[in-house]
Scaffold this motif. Structure first.
Motif: not given
Length: 150
Positions: A36-43, A90-103, A105-111
């Motif tokens: 999952v980390a490989e798919r995203l920027s470090k920050n 992988l895409m849905h995992t990133i979406y779930e990470l965004h949802i867990a933080l309340g973001h 809209e930011a995660g919607k593109e992955y879903r």
């Protein structure tokens, strides 16, 4: 148990349920936080994971369950060695990470990406908010109109 009247409730899942659960277990190597980390920027990964691989494992678990349900409904084998299935998880995992933080809209593109891949690969995506297929419609009798006597 007798006084409660629940003696006849089975305490173990029936064989049919065990068969269903066995088919739900994905084959292949599971998705990892490193992947999952490989798919995203470090920050972004640091922000979404909240600095903990446990948070990522939780998101992977939720994604595995959700995608497993979708694939089961489409009658598609659940195999992490299948590149398409792995990409969807992988895409849905990133979406779930965004949802867990309340973001959401930011995660919607992955879903949306995950849904689009499912549609491209298998031609359908079972939406929870779509109405079920309609059955036979009932006939409604309408009484005749009353006419004025004058």
């Amino acid at each position: 148990m007798e006084e409660l009247g629940i003696d006849d409730i089975p305490s173990e899942p029936p064989a049919e349920l065990e068969a269903v659960l066995a088919t739900f277990n994905p084959l292949g190597d599971p998705v990892t936080p490193e992947e999952v980390a490989e798919r995203l920027s470090k920050n972004l990964y640091t922000q979404l994971s909240d600095g903990s691989d446990d948070a990522v494992w939780g998101a992977i678990s939720r994604a595995v369950i959700y995608i497993g349900a979708v694939l089961r409904r489409l009658n598609v084998p659940y195999d992490f060695d299948d590149k398409i299935v792995r990409e969807i998880v992988l895409m849905h995992t990133i979406y779930e990470l965004h949802i867990a933080l309340g973001h959401e809209e930011a995660g919607k593109e992955y879903r949306i990406k995950a849904r689009d891949i499912i549609r491209a690969a298998w031609g359908d995506f079972p939406e929870a908010n779509t109405p079920p297929e309609k059955g036979t419609a009932a006939a409604v009798a309408v009484p005749p109109k009353r006419t004025k006597p004058w």
